[in-house]
Design a protein around this motif. Sequence first.
Motif, PDB file in Angstrom:
ATOM      1  N   THR A 116      -7.245  75.102  24.653  1.00  0.00           N
ATOM      2  CA  THR A 116      -7.352  74.178  25.759  1.00  0.00           C
ATOM      3  C   THR A 116      -6.234  73.968  26.800  1.00  0.00           C
ATOM      4  N   GLN A 117      -5.357  74.780  26.547  1.00  0.00           N
ATOM      5  CA  GLN A 117      -4.092  75.017  27.125  1.00  0.00           C
ATOM      6  C   GLN A 117      -3.910  76.399  27.555  1.00  0.00           C
ATOM      7  N   LYS A 118      -3.254  76.746  28.729  1.00  0.00           N
ATOM      8  CA  LYS A 118      -3.082  78.176  29.002  1.00  0.00           C
ATOM      9  C   LYS A 118      -2.083  78.836  28.195  1.00  0.00           C
ATOM     10  N   VAL A 119      -2.297  80.059  27.996  1.00  0.00           N
ATOM     11  CA  VAL A 119      -1.520  81.008  26.813  1.00  0.00           C
ATOM     12  C   VAL A 119       0.054  81.406  27.612  1.00  0.00           C
ATOM     13  N   GLY A 120       0.740  81.373  26.725  1.00  0.00           N
ATOM     14  CA  GLY A 120       2.280  81.685  26.992  1.00  0.00           C
ATOM     15  C   GLY A 120       2.610  83.072  27.587  1.00  0.00           C
ATOM     16  N   TRP A 121       1.748  84.139  27.264  1.00  0.00           N
ATOM     17  CA  TRP A 121       1.920  85.525  27.611  1.00  0.00           C
ATOM     18  C   TRP A 121       1.407  85.784  28.859  1.00  0.00           C
ATOM     19  N   ASP A 122       0.556  84.976  29.576  1.00  0.00           N
ATOM     20  CA  ASP A 122      -0.218  85.399  30.751  1.00  0.00           C
ATOM     21  C   ASP A 122      -0.313  84.082  31.510  1.00  0.00           C
ATOM     22  N   SER A 123       0.297  83.937  32.652  1.00  0.00           N
ATOM     23  CA  SER A 123       0.316  82.649  33.336  1.00  0.00           C
ATOM     24  C   SER A 123      -0.838  82.452  34.120  1.00  0.00           C
ATOM     25  N   ASP A 124      -1.532  83.689  34.348  1.00  0.00           N
ATOM     26  CA  ASP A 124      -2.815  83.393  35.215  1.00  0.00           C
ATOM     27  C   ASP A 124      -4.079  83.603  34.315  1.00  0.00           C
ATOM     28  N   PHE A 125      -3.799  83.812  33.157  1.00  0.00           N
ATOM     29  CA  PHE A 125      -5.014  83.904  32.131  1.00  0.00           C
ATOM     30  C   PHE A 125      -5.441  82.407  31.899  1.00  0.00           C
ATOM     31  N   GLU A 126      -6.645  82.083  32.180  1.00  0.00           N
ATOM     32  CA  GLU A 126      -7.233  80.639  31.690  1.00  0.00           C
ATOM     33  C   GLU A 126      -8.314  80.945  30.664  1.00  0.00           C
ATOM     34  N   PRO A 127      -8.040  80.286  29.552  1.00  0.00           N
ATOM     35  CA  PRO A 127      -9.081  80.197  28.344  1.00  0.00           C
ATOM     36  C   PRO A 127     -10.376  79.629  28.576  1.00  0.00           C
ATOM     37  N   LEU A 128     -11.373  79.916  27.934  1.00  0.00           N
ATOM     38  CA  LEU A 128     -12.623  79.240  27.920  1.00  0.00           C
ATOM     39  C   LEU A 128     -12.467  77.475  27.742  1.00  0.00           C
ATOM     40  N   GLY A 129     -11.585  77.423  26.514  1.00  0.00           N
ATOM     41  CA  GLY A 129     -11.281  75.998  26.338  1.00  0.00           C
ATOM     42  C   GLY A 129     -10.539  75.274  27.509  1.00  0.00           C
ATOM     43  N   ALA A 130      -9.754  75.879  28.092  1.00  0.00           N
ATOM     44  CA  ALA A 130      -8.904  75.187  28.976  1.00  0.00           C
ATOM     45  C   ALA A 130     -10.124  75.008  30.166  1.00  0.00           C
ATOM     46  N   ARG A 131     -10.816  75.697  30.564  1.00  0.00           N
ATOM     47  CA  ARG A 131     -11.826  75.511  31.778  1.00  0.00           C
ATOM     48  C   ARG A 131     -12.772  74.305  31.097  1.00  0.00           C
ATOM     49  N   LEU A 132     -13.055  74.374  29.876  1.00  0.00           N
ATOM     50  CA  LEU A 132     -14.089  73.388  29.373  1.00  0.00           C
ATOM     51  C   LEU A 132     -13.348  72.136  29.850  1.00  0.00           C
ATOM     52  N   ALA A 133     -12.158  72.073  29.096  1.00  0.00           N
ATOM     53  CA  ALA A 133     -11.467  70.548  29.116  1.00  0.00           C
ATOM     54  C   ALA A 133     -11.175  70.269  30.463  1.00  0.00           C
ATOM     55  N   GLY A 134     -11.019  71.024  31.413  1.00  0.00           N
ATOM     56  CA  GLY A 134     -10.994  70.466  32.703  1.00  0.00           C
ATOM     57  C   GLY A 134     -12.065  70.107  33.613  1.00  0.00           C
ATOM     58  N   GLN A 135     -13.206  70.298  32.773  1.00  0.00           N
ATOM     59  CA  GLN A 135     -14.708  69.762  33.539  1.00  0.00           C
ATOM     60  C   GLN A 135     -15.554  68.818  32.732  1.00  0.00           C
ATOM     61  N   LEU A 136     -15.112  68.761  31.270  1.00  0.00           N
ATOM     62  CA  LEU A 136     -15.882  67.844  30.343  1.00  0.00           C
ATOM     63  C   LEU A 136     -15.160  66.550  29.879  1.00  0.00           C
ATOM     64  N   PRO A 137     -15.835  65.322  29.576  1.00  0.00           N
ATOM     65  CA  PRO A 137     -15.051  64.267  29.539  1.00  0.00           C
ATOM     66  C   PRO A 137     -14.442  64.184  27.931  1.00  0.00           C
ATOM     67  N   SER A 138     -15.111  65.218  27.062  1.00  0.00           N
ATOM     68  CA  SER A 138     -14.569  65.198  25.503  1.00  0.00           C
ATOM     69  C   SER A 138     -14.664  66.426  25.058  1.00  0.00           C
ATOM     70  N   VAL A 139     -13.257  67.230  24.974  1.00  0.00           N
ATOM     71  CA  VAL A 139     -13.286  68.573  24.498  1.00  0.00           C
ATOM     72  C   VAL A 139     -12.232  68.596  23.421  1.00  0.00           C
ATOM     73  N   GLN A 140     -12.706  69.073  21.985  1.00  0.00           N
ATOM     74  CA  GLN A 140     -11.743  68.964  20.855  1.00  0.00           C
ATOM     75  C   GLN A 140     -11.588  70.454  20.465  1.00  0.00           C
ATOM     76  N   ALA A 141     -10.516  71.251  20.268  1.00  0.00           N
ATOM     77  CA  ALA A 141     -10.504  72.597  19.650  1.00  0.00           C
ATOM     78  C   ALA A 141      -9.885  72.523  18.340  1.00  0.00           C
ATOM     79  N   LEU A 142     -10.538  73.240  17.471  1.00  0.00           N
ATOM     80  CA  LEU A 142     -10.052  72.906  16.179  1.00  0.00           C
ATOM     81  C   LEU A 142      -9.788  74.365  15.436  1.00  0.00           C
ATOM     82  N   ASP A 143      -8.573  74.635  15.129  1.00  0.00           N
ATOM     83  CA  ASP A 143      -7.943  75.743  14.198  1.00  0.00           C
ATOM     84  C   ASP A 143      -8.579  75.756  13.141  1.00  0.00           C
TER      85      ASP A 143
END
Length: 485
Positions: free
Chosen positions: A373-400
């Motif tokens: 749910t956060q951007k990756v450190g190796w590519d500042s332009d890359f925005e993962p699926l989780g980060a995109r969902l967290a920016g648009q939904l009220p409740s998003v949790q990512a589990l490792d």
Amino acid sequence: MRWMAVMLGLVCSGCAVLSRGLGVPIDEAGEPAPKEETVYLVPLADAMAMTRNILEEQRYDVFEKEGGLELFTSAHEPGKGSAGSRNFERYYVKGEKLGERRTLVRVFRLSYSEIDTVAETPPLAAGVREEAHRNADGVDNPFKRDPFAGAPQVEGYRLARGNRDLGIERTLLQRLEMVPSLELVGGNASVPVRSVMMEEWAEEAPASVPEPDCGAPLAGTDVVMTAGATVLLADPLGTREVPSAALRLVCDATAKGLPVVLGLSIPSTEQALLDAYLASAGLASDAQTLLGNGSFWRRVYQDGRSSRAMLWLIEQVRRLRASGKDVSLLAFDADKASGNEREAWMARHVLDFQRQHAPAWTLVLAGGTHTRTQKVGWDSDFEPLGARLAGQLPSVQALDIGFQRGTQFSCRYSVWEDVECDVFAISPSKQTRHPVGQPASLELFGAPLPEGFHGRLYLGALSASPPALHAQARAPVDTPARATH
């Protein structure tokens, strides 16, 4: 194929001892010395080549003895000793082939002293130690041998001691077993299929709807199951345990009366086939239609997303629906897109499906990079699926995923930079290791990790799940696009 372990003798005689702090610095400080040898599920040549790379990165010259089973580096003098008390050190590597894809690698750091300062001991006696090996029947038979027999000498110096270098060996483990899987998208040709033999599927409809195999409970998971919430589960791909855990979460959520959406990393072009299968009786002919009419399950290169365990998960969801539970399957992945285009595609399909099924609880299985749910450190332009969902939904949790060393079916780069899809060993980092004796359970963090994970689901040792449809093809084909997960 199973990974195996050979007991490592920890009782030493002479000066051959296990050591820490030698070689490559690693981030696993404070861990106890291993009690078992690590058997790598790669060919001997691959393991030795990777070891060579690690040593060469430290600016050693590396030499190979005839046969390829032993390597040794150039010798260097640590510090400056006075005449008669100087020392030199070098690395010495011994490989052992246990099978076509089962290899032992032992890395030693040898120390040589000037002859005048060495005690009156036979030159190689310092290397003798008690070791334990297994015979053909798997019985441990201790015997004495010299682990440094054949080790190179330094003229004018005597081999004084040898230490097992756990730092180098830990780095080798990281390079071979703590690597991202590849998701192969685009240009991945499909194999024509005339018929599919479904051994575990019935030919005729049963008298009653089979119960889903929900499995053992997962402690602590109730807190993430609320209407309208989204949970992203990082999938290492190609294991049995992650699909099993996903089913358990779905079973528990439906038992609470929640409508559920389960998102799978399957191309959205397969959605109609999934819907048809969920509405079917789950016969062998229905499974043949699902697998044979689309291209996803018939790819020449199978990367773990189309495993037998994933097909099993789809069947269990069908049984839940047939028993009256409100659960839907979502195929949200792209066929050929990569990078941000693929992440945007996946996010759009998840969001659209959620709007149609509000206020369902949504569980999304995807590779670890996608679920951040956060951007990756190796590519500042890359925005993962989780980060995109967290920016648009009220409740998003990512589990490792927390786990113990095991196996997975995945695609990886080999040391030769080729793509290989097979059963590989997979090892956890210190942070993701599942403690021995701890039950399968969910641990939520006090604050999200920098990667954007909110908790860790501990699942024990992982075991590989091969492709659902066919054995891995070895014939050369057009190289598919590659995306790490």
